[in-house]
Design a protein around this motif. Structure first.
Motif, PDB file in Angstrom:
ATOM      1  N   UNK A 234       1.198  -1.123  -0.145  1.00  0.00           N
ATOM      2  CA  UNK A 234       0.016   0.089   0.007  1.00  0.00           C
ATOM      3  C   UNK A 234       0.877   1.165  -0.223  1.00  0.00           C
ATOM      4  N   UNK A 235       1.727   1.023   0.665  1.00  0.00           N
ATOM      5  CA  UNK A 235       2.601   2.660   0.880  1.00  0.00           C
ATOM      6  C   UNK A 235       3.444   2.582  -0.757  1.00  0.00           C
ATOM      7  N   UNK A 236       3.737   1.717  -0.807  1.00  0.00           N
ATOM      8  CA  UNK A 236       4.475   1.188  -2.428  1.00  0.00           C
ATOM      9  C   UNK A 236       3.531   2.459  -3.322  1.00  0.00           C
ATOM     10  N   UNK A 237       2.681   1.560  -3.042  1.00  0.00           N
ATOM     11  CA  UNK A 237       1.371   2.458  -4.603  1.00  0.00           C
ATOM     12  C   UNK A 237       1.410   3.519  -4.023  1.00  0.00           C
ATOM     13  N   UNK A 238       1.269   3.811  -3.011  1.00  0.00           N
ATOM     14  CA  UNK A 238       1.010   5.386  -2.271  1.00  0.00           C
ATOM     15  C   UNK A 238       1.780   6.417  -2.519  1.00  0.00           C
ATOM     16  N   UNK A 239       3.194   6.184  -3.129  1.00  0.00           N
ATOM     17  CA  UNK A 239       4.347   6.830  -3.800  1.00  0.00           C
ATOM     18  C   UNK A 239       4.352   6.818  -4.908  1.00  0.00           C
ATOM     19  N   UNK A 240       4.110   5.886  -5.830  1.00  0.00           N
ATOM     20  CA  UNK A 240       4.377   6.201  -7.191  1.00  0.00           C
ATOM     21  C   UNK A 240       2.898   6.643  -7.985  1.00  0.00           C
ATOM     22  N   UNK A 241       1.800   6.264  -6.662  1.00  0.00           N
ATOM     23  CA  UNK A 241       0.362   7.715  -7.423  1.00  0.00           C
ATOM     24  C   UNK A 241       0.976   8.736  -7.498  1.00  0.00           C
ATOM     25  N   UNK A 242       1.600   9.304  -6.011  1.00  0.00           N
ATOM     26  CA  UNK A 242       1.900  11.171  -5.812  1.00  0.00           C
ATOM     27  C   UNK A 242       3.090  11.311  -6.811  1.00  0.00           C
ATOM     28  N   UNK A 243       3.807  10.411  -7.394  1.00  0.00           N
ATOM     29  CA  UNK A 243       4.770  10.616  -8.590  1.00  0.00           C
ATOM     30  C   UNK A 243       4.172  11.026  -9.524  1.00  0.00           C
ATOM     31  N   UNK A 244       2.520  10.221  -9.942  1.00  0.00           N
ATOM     32  CA  UNK A 244       2.520  10.242 -10.897  1.00  0.00           C
ATOM     33  C   UNK A 244       2.208  11.843 -11.073  1.00  0.00           C
TER      34      UNK A 244
END
Ligand code: ATP
Length: 351
Positions: free
Chosen positions: A159-169
């Protein structure tokens, strides 16, 4: 759009001093959009009610649309076993706020220890519910040895990795490179090899972004030697705890470092600093970190509710604080001559 209900933790030490002006700024920026719900917690609440996180405050936080928190705890007020109270960590666990968002930005003109920082603008995402904090308060201490346990679950790491990727997006849409760096210690610990494997698994879903890895010790060096190189980094709880203070140091101090702790259903917005008892009660605390955290709240509310007025207000507030910091309209910790109220007034004047 109606009003947002905001749980307000004024807290201890400099907490009330920076929260008051922040609420005033929000009221002037977005008239009639907020309803404040006062939530006692921390050392003062403990002395008053015998608990550092009254159930009514946690309930109010759960019911609210967002949570604004200044700083809780006072080293002079401790539990009978000698430990300090950290209700903000209890709130993170209770509301499952797994993504600690710590932006590191150096705006032109800001007094920073770096001689030539370049365009520093990155976000550290700190997993905030497990890692080496797993046994917080429950560590084993015997006469000749002590142990704490680091725990990473696949679910939260993902979940936290996905959060980081969405933020980068989202950041890429605003002109940032679209890069996520996993900060770990996978060369030494099997748990971090597991972290990396989960990170790489999530990265596959974001082929348009760059995903890479760094060891935490190297990252501590690179944050100082090439701070402009980073976009989004994601890391374990304790590594994130340490690196976020390093990030605050790069910006010139804790007085200017905002943060958010975000979960799927709730979010807390709070400065990175503590209650600063050494300067409490003197009216000289820097309100910038608190006001920038409030700007992050506006942005989050805007995104979550599709409320363009909130998004725009968040951007305006950040720009106003940046302009003040760049022009030296700030408090003594950053080389300025204003007091807390004066610094907040300067932000209002820029708005
Ligand atoms: P905690 O462990 O609760 O996070 P801490 O031990 O890191 O707290 P802080 O309370 O954050 O300590 O204070 C560290 C130093 O930074 C102190 O010297 C304090 O005066 C200073 N400081 C913190 N916040 C501010 C602020 N908003 N304005 C000016 N100085 C600050």
């Amino acid at each position: 759009m109606g009003k947002y209900s905001i749980a307000v933790f004024r807290g201890d030490g400099i907490g009330p001093e920076i929260m008051g002006p922040t609420l005033r700024v929000l009221e002037r920026l977005c008239p009639d959009r907020f309803e404040w719900v006062d939530c006692p917690a921390g050392a003062a609440a403990y002395l008053d009610q015998g608990t550092d996180l009254p159930a009514a405050s946690l309930d109010a936080a759960r019911q609210a649309d967002a949570i604004l928190l200044s700083c809780l705890g006072d080293p002079a007020v401790r539990f009978p076993d000698g430990t300090e109270m950290t209700p903000q960590i209890d709130i993170r666990i209770a509301l499952d706020l797994y993504a600690g968002v710590r932006p590191v930005r150096i705006v032109p003109g800001l007094r920073t220890p770096l001689a030539d920082p370049g365009a520093v603008d990155f976000v550290l995402v700190r997993e905030s519910t497990e890692g080496l904090f797993h046994t917080q308060g429950k560590g084993l201490v015997e006469a000749d040895h002590a142990e704490e346990t680091l725990r990473l679950t696949r679910k939260t790491t993902e979940k936290v990795c996905r959060f980081a990727f969405r933020l980068a997006e989202q950041r890429r849409a605003k002109g940032h490179p679209g890069r996520v760096t996993s900060v770990d210690k996978a060369n030494v610990f099997r748990a971090f090899a597991f972290w990396r494997e989960v990170f790489d698994g999530v990265a596959v879903d974001y082929p348009h972004l760059t995903a890479d890895h760094a060891y935490v010790d190297a990252m501590a060096l690179w944050m100082v030697t090439k701070p402009a190189a980073w976009d989004v980094m994601v890391t374990e709880n304790m590594f994130g705890d340490i690196l976020s203070d390093l990030g605050a140091g790069l910006m010139g101090g804790l007085g200017v470092a905002p943060s958010a702790d975000i979960g799927d259903d709730h979010a807390v917005f709070q400065p990175c600093h503590g209650s600063a008892p050494d300067i409490a009660g003197r009216g000289i605390a820097n309100p910038a970190a608190m006001i920038l955290s409030a700007a992050m709240m506006l942005d989050w509310l805007g995104e979550r509710h599709g409320d363009a007025a909130m998004t725009e207000a968040g951007a305006r507030l950040t720009a106003a604080v940046d302009a003040c910091l760049g022009a030296g309209e700030t408090t003594g910790d950053l080389g300025g001559s204003l007091d807390t109220e004066g610094a907040a007034e300067a932000v209002l004047a820029r708005l």
